[in-house]
Design a protein around this motif. Sequence first.
Motif, PDB file in Angstrom:
ATOM      1  N   ASP A 244       0.790  -1.224   0.000  1.00  0.00           N
ATOM      2  CA  ASP A 244       0.000   0.000   0.000  1.00  0.00           C
ATOM      3  C   ASP A 244       0.826   1.280   0.000  1.00  0.00           C
ATOM      4  O   ASP A 244       0.365   2.307  -0.487  1.00  0.00           O
ATOM      5  CB  ASP A 244      -0.954   0.013   1.202  1.00  0.00           C
ATOM      6  CG  ASP A 244      -2.129  -0.934   1.006  1.00  0.00           C
ATOM      7  OD1 ASP A 244      -2.449  -1.232  -0.164  1.00  0.00           O
ATOM      8  OD2 ASP A 244      -2.704  -1.385   2.008  1.00  0.00           O
ATOM      9  N   ASP A 245       2.015   1.244   0.579  1.00  0.00           N
ATOM     10  CA  ASP A 245       2.808   2.474   0.587  1.00  0.00           C
ATOM     11  C   ASP A 245       4.267   2.186   0.256  1.00  0.00           C
ATOM     12  O   ASP A 245       4.777   1.088   0.477  1.00  0.00           O
ATOM     13  CB  ASP A 245       2.672   3.242   1.908  1.00  0.00           C
ATOM     14  CG  ASP A 245       3.177   2.457   3.100  1.00  0.00           C
ATOM     15  OD1 ASP A 245       2.330   1.826   3.770  1.00  0.00           O
ATOM     16  OD2 ASP A 245       4.400   2.453   3.333  1.00  0.00           O
ATOM     17  N   SER A 270       7.056   3.065  -7.139  1.00  0.00           N
ATOM     18  CA  SER A 270       5.908   3.844  -6.702  1.00  0.00           C
ATOM     19  C   SER A 270       4.726   3.547  -7.629  1.00  0.00           C
ATOM     20  O   SER A 270       4.912   3.037  -8.739  1.00  0.00           O
ATOM     21  CB  SER A 270       6.240   5.337  -6.749  1.00  0.00           C
ATOM     22  OG  SER A 270       6.284   5.802  -8.093  1.00  0.00           O
ATOM     23  N   ASN A 286       1.982   0.180  -4.965  1.00  0.00           N
ATOM     24  CA  ASN A 286       3.424   0.070  -5.081  1.00  0.00           C
ATOM     25  C   ASN A 286       3.763  -1.385  -5.397  1.00  0.00           C
ATOM     26  O   ASN A 286       3.144  -2.312  -4.849  1.00  0.00           O
ATOM     27  CB  ASN A 286       4.098   0.464  -3.774  1.00  0.00           C
ATOM     28  CG  ASN A 286       3.798   1.894  -3.374  1.00  0.00           C
ATOM     29  OD1 ASN A 286       4.499   2.814  -3.735  1.00  0.00           O
ATOM     30  ND2 ASN A 286       2.709   2.077  -2.620  1.00  0.00           N
ATOM     31  N   ASP A 364      12.312   7.390   2.280  1.00  0.00           N
ATOM     32  CA  ASP A 364      10.911   7.805   2.155  1.00  0.00           C
ATOM     33  C   ASP A 364      10.793   9.326   2.204  1.00  0.00           C
ATOM     34  O   ASP A 364       9.994   9.919   1.472  1.00  0.00           O
ATOM     35  CB  ASP A 364      10.080   7.163   3.266  1.00  0.00           C
ATOM     36  CG  ASP A 364       8.579   7.279   2.995  1.00  0.00           C
ATOM     37  OD1 ASP A 364       8.141   6.830   1.909  1.00  0.00           O
ATOM     38  OD2 ASP A 364       7.860   7.829   3.846  1.00  0.00           O
ATOM     39  N   HIS A 368       9.128  11.606  -0.901  1.00  0.00           N
ATOM     40  CA  HIS A 368       8.001  12.528  -0.727  1.00  0.00           C
ATOM     41  C   HIS A 368       8.425  13.983  -0.916  1.00  0.00           C
ATOM     42  O   HIS A 368       7.650  14.800  -1.447  1.00  0.00           O
ATOM     43  CB  HIS A 368       7.361  12.327   0.650  1.00  0.00           C
ATOM     44  CG  HIS A 368       6.547  11.072   0.736  1.00  0.00           C
ATOM     45  ND1 HIS A 368       5.363  10.910   0.059  1.00  0.00           N
ATOM     46  CD2 HIS A 368       6.775   9.899   1.397  1.00  0.00           C
ATOM     47  CE1 HIS A 368       4.873   9.696   0.304  1.00  0.00           C
ATOM     48  NE2 HIS A 368       5.716   9.070   1.109  1.00  0.00           N
TER      49      HIS A 368
END
Length: 498
Positions: A244-245, A270, A286, A364, A368
Motif C-alpha cells: 500500500d505504501d 511507486s 506500489n 521515504d 516525498h
Amino acid sequence: MPASRSPLSRDEIAAALTGLLGADAVDTSDAALREASVDRFKKYTAAHGIFDGPFPSAIAYPESTQQVSEVLRFANENLVAVVPRTGRTATEGGLETVVADSIVLDCSRIDSIVSIDAENMMVTVGCGVPLQRLEDELRPLGLTTGHSPQSKPLAQYGGLTATRSIGQFSTLYGGIEDMVVGLEAVLADGTVTRIKNVPRRAAGPDIRHLVIGNEGALCVITEVTIKVFRFQPENYRFFGFLVDDFATGVDALRELVTAGYRPSVARVYSPEDAGQHFSHFSDGKNVVVLVAEGPKRIADATAEAILETFAERPHVRVDDELIEQWFHRLNWGQEAIDKERADMIERPHLGYTTEVSVDWSRVDELYHAVMDRVHREFPRADDLTMLGAHSSHSYQTGTNLYFVYDYWIRVDPRDEITEYHKPLNAIIVEEALRLGGSMVHHHGIGKYRTDWTFEEHGSAYPLLERLKSALDPNGIMNPGTIFPLEDGAPAIAVRTSA
C-alpha cells in the motif's frame, strides 16, 4: 561557448588525425559531426534536427592503444579538446562537445576479446567490446558478466567503466567498480598506464579508482579485465508483491539486504512508475520485484527469506510468471531508440530520469520531498503526465532512488531542456544533497550536474581537483565534464595558466 585554445584550424586538426590514423579512421562529414556534438541528454532537440554546437573538428577511430596514445599526445601538444566515447549511450551530456573544434575519440574499434580465463574467473576485453557480445560468448561456457544495465545491447566496456556503470542485478553482483580487476588507460599526454590484475592488494591507495568513473575527464580507458561468475539460470526464482505504501516496500528491501541476503534484483516501484511497467496488475499500488539466483541452496534460502519478509507485511502476491516475463524484457537496443526518436518527432511528449542515492533512514523522506516539491514549485507541473520513482540498487547502508518523469512539451523544441528537464533534474539533485545523499548514483556527472560538483564533494573536492591538475594539466580531457567550466574555459586550465 568556449572557443578552441588550439593554434590549429579545424582543417589542420583533421589533416593531422588523418596522418596519424589514415583516412578511413577519420570522419569529418557534417551529419556525423552534428550527431557527435550531443548525447542522449539532448535526445529531443536532436530528434528535431536542432544542433547548436559547438561542433567537433573530426571523429577519430583509433584501432589500438598505441593509436590512442598518438592522438592524445598530438591533442595535448596542440591544446585540442578531446571527448572520448564508446557505446554512445550516455545520458548526462558527458559526450557533448562544449569546446569548438574538439576531437571526438571513438574507441569502439578497439574491440578484441583478449582472453577468457575460466580458471581464474577473469575476462580481458578491449574498451570497444560490446557487453552483449561478451555475454553471448560467456554463457555457452556457463559464465556471465553479472552486468546488465538497461543499455546492455549497445553499451561497450570503455564507457561502462568510465561512467561507473551499474547493472540491474547489482544487489548480488555489484557495480562495475566491484567487477573491474585491472585495466589499461592512456593519460592526456599519451602515457600508457596498466593496473595489474590481482585479487586484492594493500599497496597504497587503490589506483583503479582514479580511472573508474573518470568520464573521460582524466584519461581514456583502452582495456579492462573484469570478474566473471557462474551462470545458473535454472535456479532463478521470481517474486512480486503489491503493497500500500512506498515506505513498506523500501523497508522490506532494507530488511532483506541488511540481513545478508542478496537477491539479484531488488526493486520497489511507486504507483506512478509501476503503472508504466506493470499496468496489467499493479492496480494503483506500489510494486516490489525480487529475483533470487545463484547456487540452488543459496537461491532457495534467499527465496525463503523473501517469503518470510513479506509474511510479516500486508501485501498481495503477484503471479511469478508475470515477473519472469518482465525480467526478460528489461533491456532496450537500437530498435527502441529508433522508435523513441520517431515518437518524439510525431508528438511533443518525452520521458527522462534522474537517479540519486541516500541512506535507508532518508529514502521515504527523499521520495516525498521530491514529489511534493515538483508539484508545488515546478512551473509546468500541469504538463507532467507521470512523476514517480523506484529503488533498484540496494546496499547495506542505503539504496538509490530513480526518479522518472514524463511530460507534454508546450514550448519550442529548442527550449525543452531549459523549461522541463533541467528544472526537474535540479529539484531531485537538490533534495538528495539536502538529505545527505549523492546527486548521482550511476549515470555520471556529465555536463549537467557540474553545478553541484562542489557541494557533492565538499572538503574532499581539492583531492579531485588536484587529480585533474596532475593528470590533465592542459585541461584537454572532456572539458566541462565532472569539473565545471569557469568563464567559458576549463576550470583547471584557467588555474594552471594563471
